[in-house]
Write an enzyme that holds these catalytic residues in place. Structure first.
Site, mmCIF file in Angstrom:
data_model
loop_
_atom_site.group_PDB
_atom_site.id
_atom_site.type_symbol
_atom_site.label_atom_id
_atom_site.label_comp_id
_atom_site.label_asym_id
_atom_site.label_seq_id
_atom_site.Cartn_x
_atom_site.Cartn_y
_atom_site.Cartn_z
ATOM 1 N N ASP A 110 1.091 -1.234 0.163
ATOM 2 C CA ASP A 110 0.085 -0.039 0.058
ATOM 3 C C ASP A 110 0.757 1.235 -0.034
ATOM 4 O O ASP A 110 1.487 1.780 1.035
ATOM 5 C CB ASP A 110 -1.003 -0.012 1.209
ATOM 6 C CG ASP A 110 -2.009 -1.124 1.096
ATOM 7 O OD1 ASP A 110 -1.860 -2.180 0.490
ATOM 8 O OD2 ASP A 110 -2.883 -0.894 1.963
ATOM 9 N N LYS A 169 -6.881 3.166 -3.354
ATOM 10 C CA LYS A 169 -7.180 3.109 -2.118
ATOM 11 C C LYS A 169 -7.417 4.551 -1.384
ATOM 12 O O LYS A 169 -6.626 5.585 -2.018
ATOM 13 C CB LYS A 169 -6.173 2.518 -1.106
ATOM 14 C CG LYS A 169 -6.419 2.605 0.348
ATOM 15 C CD LYS A 169 -5.455 1.735 1.012
ATOM 16 C CE LYS A 169 -5.178 1.863 2.480
ATOM 17 N NZ LYS A 169 -4.132 1.314 3.371
ATOM 18 N N LYS A 182 -10.209 0.013 -2.583
ATOM 19 C CA LYS A 182 -10.260 -0.153 -1.034
ATOM 20 C C LYS A 182 -10.523 1.294 -0.286
ATOM 21 O O LYS A 182 -9.499 1.899 -0.319
ATOM 22 C CB LYS A 182 -8.610 -0.758 -0.605
ATOM 23 C CG LYS A 182 -8.583 -0.651 0.892
ATOM 24 C CD LYS A 182 -7.165 -1.293 1.112
ATOM 25 C CE LYS A 182 -7.016 -1.484 2.558
ATOM 26 N NZ LYS A 182 -5.545 -1.801 2.934
#
Lengths: 293, 308
Positions: free
Chosen positions: B145, B208, B244
């Site tokens: 991430d 995300k 996400k």
């Protein structure tokens, strides 16, 4: 031009706010003359759920407050109630009390708050103990609040029962979800306004109007409620309370009192909603000459 | 714009011309998702699906191997009193904790995600970010991430942001790359859309919303804007990108609303943890409590569930 009177909307009290019931329902209780008391929120199990969440959230802060500060806040509630005496007397009379009885009920309610305000920083000294033990320990017991308490308030009075049931619970550091008197709901909501303006943190007291018969089950079975206070003598309700409390072994406190009497208040109503915590603190050489425990 | 590194040989659009977002329209649409009534079996199915999409997260300075191990245990044993519960999708930790986490979830099917590129600020030189990423991958992270450089993005240096993502994608090797836009710092939905486009063209496997360190985080408006970007990218290129939302999704209701939004914006194809994740720490317990509530009819207390 004649002025149109503005009628008060009675709402419920959850987490320091005055929402309408989540269900959108209402009911119209009548007084003895057949007049409508108002459109009162008919709260649902979801309001119970939201109230418990609010009460749990408020518990940490309220229980950790200094005991004398809780006393000050209870005293403040009494002060605010005194200031709005006339409104309460009018509401009580509208709900069927005589003027004399209404005045008396408000006065006793104020005094009751002050009674428990006084206890809030004293009960621990009176009830706590230092215990003699045979090992090298300093052993003491102290009272700690249970947590979130469900309160089914007295159904025969509008104000004094409510106050008598709430005050000992919160004086001891608990938070509560209160089901008020179904057919005498006016003072409950006005009392919530008093709480809201007396430094009582939001969520410490949550007040729902509507039918206790409908809300007792979700409140009593709720795993996040730690104890129940019931005011009244209905055997089938008490049975229901006991049965549904078994899930997480809540303690049930039932009181069948005439709350208007000056002696319907005592320290044990406060200690009923407390758990006793006993601590064993190791010390050196208990039998030695220096020990005085 | 010329063809650069990043996603194969895609023709790159001019990112200054990314679609504008109709904020009022987004808000109305989002309000509609929140009015869907999901009850009984559908709710139960949704709750279990949500549970299986969670990236159980701990991203704190005070994280210790002990805490990470405990969380990894929880990821595999959400509530042992209840049979037939899925595990979460992944655990999400800092790079230094990846080794511990990878060992703890070994063989369970739970993936290990690691934040990287100087999370959460992203204020570090590129070589540091590359090392950060490679370290996590070497330690055994299945997913990375990364955060984008919001300062550069806001000053209009879109090429810088693009190149950085493409470089990190290379450093990821076989690990999947999630690109954190930190929408709370991007100010407008137009910027969210543009950053989504840049990330997807540069090689993101997932986009995300947030680090969880900035408020507001994963609002439905932002998530919806990103879902639209994913849909448009899929229509244009045929490449499926995951989503996400992270930060602020702490209760089941919100999670279900998000699932409704994914279904109605992207379709069933995205409704697996391969393509949709929730970044959350406290969501799992709330979903568990709702599942038990639905089965027993009794409101639950956190006292009877494991600590987050």
């Amino acid at each position: 031009m004649e002025r149109l009177e503005v009628l008060k909307t009675y709402k419920i009290y959850i987490g320091g706010k005055f929402p309408r019931t989540e269900s959108g329902r209402f009911y119209n209780p009548l007084n003895s003359k057949g007049e409508q008391l108002g459109n009162i929120c008919l709260s649902s199990r979801k309001d119970v759920r939201n109230s418990v969440v609010a009460a749990r959230k408020a518990f940490g802060g309220w229980s950790e407050r200094a005991a004398n500060n809780r006393g000050q806040i209870l005293y403040r509630i009494a002060e605010m109630l005194e200031g709005r005496k006339t409104q309460f007397i009018e509401e009580l009379m509208f709900q069927g009390s005589t003027k004399k009885a209404a005045e008396n009920e408000v006065n006793v309610s104020i005094d009751r708050l002050i009674y428990y305000a006084g206890w809030s920083d004293k009960y621990m000294q009176v009830l706590g103990s230092i215990n003699p033990v045979a090992s090298s320990h300093f052993n003491f017991s102290m009272h700690v609040p249970m947590g979130v308490i469900g309160v089914v308030a007295d159904q025969t009075t509008s104000l004094i029962g409510l106050v008598s049931n709430i005050a000992p619970v919160i004086a001891g550091g608990n938070t509560c979800v209160v089901l008020s008197a179904e057919n005498l709901p006016l003072c409950a909501i006005t009392f919530a306004e008093v709480l809201n303006s007396s430094d009582v943190p939001g969520g410490v007291v949550n007040i729902l109007t509507g039918s206790p018969a409908e809300m007792i089950k979700p409140l009593t079975t709720h795993m996040d409620v730690n104890g129940m206070v019931y005011s009244g003598n209905d055997r089938s309700t008490i049975k229901k309370l006991k049965e549904s409390s078994a899930l997480n072994l809540k303690r049930i406190m039932t009181y069948d009192e005439d709350w208007i009497k000056a002696d319907a208040q005592n320290l044990y109503m406060l200690s009923d909603c407390q758990e006793v915590k006993t601590t064993w603190h190791p010390i050196e050489n208990i039998g030695g000459a220096t020990s005085s425990y | 714009m010329s063809i650069k590194k990043g996603r194969g040989n895609l023709i790159l659009p001019d990112f200054t011309q990314s679609s504008c977002v109709d904020k009022v329209g987004v808000e109305e649409r989002v309000a509609r998702f929140q009015s869907r009534s999901i009850k009984n079996e559908a709710k139960m199915q949704g709750l279990k699906m949500a549970l299986n999409m969670i990236d159980l997260t701990t991203l704190e300075g005070k994280d210790t191997p002990g805490k990470v191990k405990q969380m990894c245990y929880k990821a595999q044993h959400l509530h042992d009193f209840h049979p037939n519960l899925p595990s979460v999708a992944a655990v999400c930790v800092y790079p230094t904790m990846v080794g511990v986490a990878a060992k703890a979830v070994q063989g369970s099917g739970v993936k290990v995600a690691s934040v990287s590129t100087a999370f959460p600020s992203g204020q570090a030189p590129l070589d540091v970010k590359i090392r950060d990423t490679k370290f996590a991958v070497d330690e055994g992270a299945d997913e990375i991430d990364m955060v984008i450089s919001r300062g550069k993005f806001l000053s209009g240096e879109y090429n810088f942001v693009f190149d950085e993502i493409a470089t990190i994608k290379e450093a990821c090797g076989k690990s999947r790359l999630k690109v954190i836009l930190e929408t709370g710092e991007l100010v407008t939905l137009d910027n969210v859309r543009r950053a989504s486009d840049i990330a997807m063209y540069a090689g993101a496997d997932f986009i995300k919303t947030s680090t969880g360190k900035i408020q507001p985080a994963a609002t439905m408006q932002v998530t919806y804007t990103m879902l639209q970007a994913i849909r448009d990218f899929y229509t244009t290129t045929g490449i499926q990108i995951g989503m996400k939302p992270a930060g602020g999704i702490s209760n089941s209701k919100l999670a279900l609303h998000n699932l409704v939004m994914v279904k109605e914006t992207l379709g069933d194809q995205w409704l697996t943890n391969e393509w949709f994740r929730f970044g959350a720490s406290s969501l799992a317990n709330d979903v568990l409590m709702q599942i038990i509530k639905a089965e027993t009819g009794v409101y639950q207390s956190p006292d009877y569930f494991s600590k987050d």
